[in-house]
Design a protein around this motif. Sequence first.
Motif, PDB file in Angstrom:
ATOM      1  N   GLY A  49       0.812  -1.210   0.000  1.00 55.97           N
ATOM      2  CA  GLY A  49       0.000   0.000   0.000  1.00 55.97           C
ATOM      3  C   GLY A  49       0.846   1.260   0.000  1.00 55.97           C
ATOM      4  N   TYR A  50       0.380   2.266  -0.750  1.00 54.92           N
ATOM      5  CA  TYR A  50       1.066   3.555  -0.845  1.00 54.92           C
ATOM      6  C   TYR A  50       0.037   4.676  -0.965  1.00 54.92           C
ATOM      7  CZ  TYR A  50       4.970   0.546  -1.978  1.00 54.92           C
ATOM      8  OH  TYR A  50       5.921  -0.439  -1.926  1.00 54.92           O
ATOM      9  N   VAL A  51       0.419   5.864  -0.524  1.00 50.74           N
ATOM     10  CA  VAL A  51      -0.397   7.043  -0.789  1.00 50.74           C
ATOM     11  C   VAL A  51      -0.427   7.235  -2.299  1.00 50.74           C
ATOM     12  CG1 VAL A  51      -0.570   9.555  -0.489  1.00 50.74           C
ATOM     13  CG2 VAL A  51       0.154   8.115   1.432  1.00 50.74           C
ATOM     14  N   ASN A  52      -1.592   7.534  -2.839  1.00 45.29           N
ATOM     15  CA  ASN A  52      -1.755   7.720  -4.286  1.00 45.29           C
ATOM     16  C   ASN A  52      -1.319   9.134  -4.670  1.00 45.29           C
ATOM     17  OD1 ASN A  52      -2.469   7.702  -6.947  1.00 45.29           O
ATOM     18  ND2 ASN A  52      -4.661   7.458  -6.599  1.00 45.29           N
ATOM     19  N   SER A  53      -0.008   9.356  -4.596  1.00 46.58           N
ATOM     20  CA  SER A  53       0.553  10.670  -4.902  1.00 46.58           C
ATOM     21  C   SER A  53       2.011  10.502  -5.323  1.00 46.58           C
ATOM     22  CB  SER A  53       0.466  11.575  -3.671  1.00 46.58           C
ATOM     23  OG  SER A  53       1.013  12.837  -3.934  1.00 46.58           O
ATOM     24  N   CYS A  54       2.354  11.021  -6.486  1.00 50.10           N
ATOM     25  CA  CYS A  54       3.722  10.969  -6.980  1.00 50.10           C
ATOM     26  C   CYS A  54       4.603  11.899  -6.140  1.00 50.10           C
ATOM     27  CB  CYS A  54       3.755  11.399  -8.438  1.00 50.10           C
ATOM     28  SG  CYS A  54       5.421  11.447  -9.139  1.00 50.10           S
ATOM     29  N   PRO A  55       5.782  11.449  -5.705  1.00 47.84           N
ATOM     30  CA  PRO A  55       6.642  12.326  -4.908  1.00 47.84           C
ATOM     31  C   PRO A  55       7.230  13.487  -5.711  1.00 47.84           C
ATOM     32  CG  PRO A  55       7.743  10.238  -5.335  1.00 47.84           C
ATOM     33  CD  PRO A  55       6.336  10.109  -5.845  1.00 47.84           C
ATOM     34  N   HIS A  56       7.138  13.430  -7.030  1.00 48.13           N
ATOM     35  CA  HIS A  56       7.651  14.518  -7.871  1.00 48.13           C
ATOM     36  C   HIS A  56       6.605  15.607  -8.068  1.00 48.13           C
ATOM     37  CE1 HIS A  56       8.209  16.216 -12.060  1.00 48.13           C
ATOM     38  NE2 HIS A  56       9.270  16.659 -11.430  1.00 48.13           N
ATOM     39  N   ALA A  57       5.438  15.220  -8.544  1.00 48.67           N
ATOM     40  CA  ALA A  57       4.419  16.205  -8.922  1.00 48.67           C
ATOM     41  C   ALA A  57       3.261  16.292  -7.932  1.00 48.67           C
ATOM     42  CB  ALA A  57       3.868  15.865 -10.308  1.00 48.67           C
ATOM     43  N   ARG A  58       3.216  15.375  -6.961  1.00 47.12           N
ATOM     44  CA  ARG A  58       2.102  15.310  -5.996  1.00 47.12           C
ATOM     45  C   ARG A  58       0.757  15.121  -6.698  1.00 47.12           C
ATOM     46  NH1 ARG A  58       4.507  13.269  -2.143  1.00 47.12           N
ATOM     47  NH2 ARG A  58       6.166  14.489  -1.272  1.00 47.12           N
ATOM     48  N   SER A  59       0.792  14.494  -7.866  1.00 45.68           N
ATOM     49  CA  SER A  59      -0.434  14.202  -8.612  1.00 45.68           C
ATOM     50  C   SER A  59      -0.791  12.731  -8.403  1.00 45.68           C
ATOM     51  CB  SER A  59      -0.225  14.498 -10.097  1.00 45.68           C
ATOM     52  OG  SER A  59       0.836  13.725 -10.609  1.00 45.68           O
ATOM     53  N   ASP A  89       8.836  -1.726  -2.568  1.00 48.25           N
ATOM     54  CA  ASP A  89       9.253  -0.681  -1.624  1.00 48.25           C
ATOM     55  C   ASP A  89       8.904   0.738  -2.069  1.00 48.25           C
ATOM     56  OD1 ASP A  89      11.097  -0.283  -3.665  1.00 48.25           O
ATOM     57  OD2 ASP A  89      12.828  -0.914  -2.477  1.00 48.25           O
ATOM     58  N   GLY A  90       8.291   0.893  -3.243  1.00 47.57           N
ATOM     59  CA  GLY A  90       7.871   2.210  -3.713  1.00 47.57           C
ATOM     60  C   GLY A  90       8.993   3.099  -4.223  1.00 47.57           C
ATOM     61  N   LEU A  91      10.206   2.570  -4.357  1.00 45.98           N
ATOM     62  CA  LEU A  91      11.351   3.353  -4.814  1.00 45.98           C
ATOM     63  C   LEU A  91      11.223   3.679  -6.295  1.00 45.98           C
ATOM     64  CD1 LEU A  91      14.196   4.532  -4.179  1.00 45.98           C
ATOM     65  CD2 LEU A  91      15.109   2.317  -4.965  1.00 45.98           C
ATOM     66  N   CYS A  92      11.444   4.948  -6.655  1.00 43.47           N
ATOM     67  CA  CYS A  92      11.415   5.356  -8.057  1.00 43.47           C
ATOM     68  C   CYS A  92      12.713   4.926  -8.722  1.00 43.47           C
ATOM     69  CB  CYS A  92      11.240   6.874  -8.173  1.00 43.47           C
ATOM     70  SG  CYS A  92      11.131   7.438  -9.897  1.00 43.47           S
ATOM     71  N   VAL A  93      12.584   4.170  -9.817  1.00 46.58           N
ATOM     72  CA  VAL A  93      13.749   3.660 -10.530  1.00 46.58           C
ATOM     73  C   VAL A  93      13.911   4.273 -11.913  1.00 46.58           C
ATOM     74  CG1 VAL A  93      13.832   1.490  -9.250  1.00 46.58           C
ATOM     75  CG2 VAL A  93      12.445   1.641 -11.336  1.00 46.58           C
ATOM     76  N   GLN A  94      12.907   5.060 -12.347  1.00 44.93           N
ATOM     77  CA  GLN A  94      13.002   5.729 -13.646  1.00 44.93           C
ATOM     78  C   GLN A  94      12.057   6.917 -13.645  1.00 44.93           C
ATOM     79  OE1 GLN A  94      12.745   3.175 -17.123  1.00 44.93           O
ATOM     80  NE2 GLN A  94      11.717   4.790 -18.269  1.00 44.93           N
ATOM     81  N   GLY A  95      12.529   8.052 -14.179  1.00 44.62           N
ATOM     82  CA  GLY A  95      11.695   9.242 -14.272  1.00 44.62           C
ATOM     83  C   GLY A  95      12.269  10.394 -13.465  1.00 44.62           C
ATOM     84  N   PRO A  96      11.505  11.470 -13.328  1.00 47.58           N
ATOM     85  CA  PRO A  96      12.021  12.693 -12.715  1.00 47.58           C
ATOM     86  C   PRO A  96      12.256  12.621 -11.205  1.00 47.58           C
ATOM     87  CG  PRO A  96       9.705  12.956 -13.250  1.00 47.58           C
ATOM     88  CD  PRO A  96      10.142  11.638 -13.824  1.00 47.58           C
ATOM     89  N   CYS A  97      11.839  11.547 -10.559  1.00 49.58           N
ATOM     90  CA  CYS A  97      12.029  11.468  -9.105  1.00 49.58           C
ATOM     91  C   CYS A  97      12.859  10.246  -8.710  1.00 49.58           C
ATOM     92  CB  CYS A  97      10.693  11.485  -8.379  1.00 49.58           C
ATOM     93  SG  CYS A  97       9.494  10.293  -9.001  1.00 49.58           S
ATOM     94  N   VAL A  98      13.800   9.830  -9.564  1.00 49.74           N
ATOM     95  CA  VAL A  98      14.647   8.677  -9.281  1.00 49.74           C
ATOM     96  C   VAL A  98      15.268   8.829  -7.897  1.00 49.74           C
ATOM     97  CG1 VAL A  98      16.799   7.503  -9.927  1.00 49.74           C
ATOM     98  CG2 VAL A  98      15.141   8.093 -11.672  1.00 49.74           C
ATOM     99  N   GLY A  99      15.208   7.740  -7.134  1.00 51.43           N
ATOM    100  CA  GLY A  99      15.780   7.739  -5.788  1.00 51.43           C
ATOM    101  C   GLY A  99      14.804   8.129  -4.696  1.00 51.43           C
ATOM    102  N   ARG A 100      13.688   8.749  -5.051  1.00 50.10           N
ATOM    103  CA  ARG A 100      12.661   9.084  -4.066  1.00 50.10           C
ATOM    104  C   ARG A 100      11.656   7.939  -4.024  1.00 50.10           C
ATOM    105  NH1 ARG A 100      10.727  15.023  -5.325  1.00 50.10           N
ATOM    106  NH2 ARG A 100       9.703  14.762  -3.313  1.00 50.10           N
ATOM    107  N   SER A 101      10.808   7.936  -2.999  1.00 48.82           N
ATOM    108  CA  SER A 101       9.878   6.819  -2.829  1.00 48.82           C
ATOM    109  C   SER A 101       8.461   7.289  -2.606  1.00 48.82           C
ATOM    110  CB  SER A 101      10.295   5.966  -1.625  1.00 48.82           C
ATOM    111  OG  SER A 101      11.527   5.358  -1.851  1.00 48.82           O
ATOM    112  N   LEU A 102       7.537   6.412  -2.946  1.00 47.44           N
ATOM    113  CA  LEU A 102       6.141   6.624  -2.591  1.00 47.44           C
ATOM    114  C   LEU A 102       6.012   6.523  -1.070  1.00 47.44           C
ATOM    115  CD1 LEU A 102       4.497   4.315  -5.284  1.00 47.44           C
ATOM    116  CD2 LEU A 102       4.702   6.812  -5.343  1.00 47.44           C
ATOM    117  N   THR A 103       4.997   7.171  -0.515  1.00 46.41           N
ATOM    118  CA  THR A 103       4.745   7.105   0.925  1.00 46.41           C
ATOM    119  C   THR A 103       4.016   5.802   1.232  1.00 46.41           C
ATOM    120  OG1 THR A 103       4.585   9.513   1.038  1.00 46.41           O
ATOM    121  CG2 THR A 103       3.652   8.258   2.886  1.00 46.41           C
ATOM    122  N   PRO A 104       4.628   4.925   2.038  1.00 42.55           N
ATOM    123  CA  PRO A 104       3.995   3.626   2.299  1.00 42.55           C
ATOM    124  C   PRO A 104       2.781   3.725   3.211  1.00 42.55           C
ATOM    125  CG  PRO A 104       6.005   3.846   3.568  1.00 42.55           C
ATOM    126  CD  PRO A 104       5.911   5.071   2.697  1.00 42.55           C
TER     127      PRO A 104
END
Length: 123
Positions: A49-59, A89-104
């Motif tokens: 489970g994760y918050v439905n929000s991108c850590p880059h755009a908050r969309s 683990d929600g880790l971003c592996v490609q795109g504008p927020c590489v290295g950031r994660s979704l909120t679990p």
Amino acid sequence: MPEHGEPEPLCDLTEIPDGTGRGFTLRQSGGTEAPLDVVVVRQGDRAFGYVNSCPHARSPLDWTPDRFMSLDGQHIQCATHGALFQVEDGLCVQGPCVGRSLTPIPTRVEGGRVIVVPNRPRR
């Protein structure tokens, strides 16, 4: 979410086809906090489970309701910028927020049901 630390059952695990995700809105009992939109992704007998929000755009992450996965079904994909997140683990592996994660959102599967474990995340 329920008061007094009660786990919240969301659905039967079988209601989320393996390798896909489903969106839910969690409501705080007592109404003191805003509802929280979450995604739960199933992989076999596990649910993440994760918050439905991108850590880059908050969309929101979903393309259309309950469309959270990349075309190959291997990653959660942000509809806004195409960022790809690992399911486990929600880790971003490609795109504008590489290295950031979704909120679990802590989840577990119990008796074939997907359960949200209390402890609402901070945004």
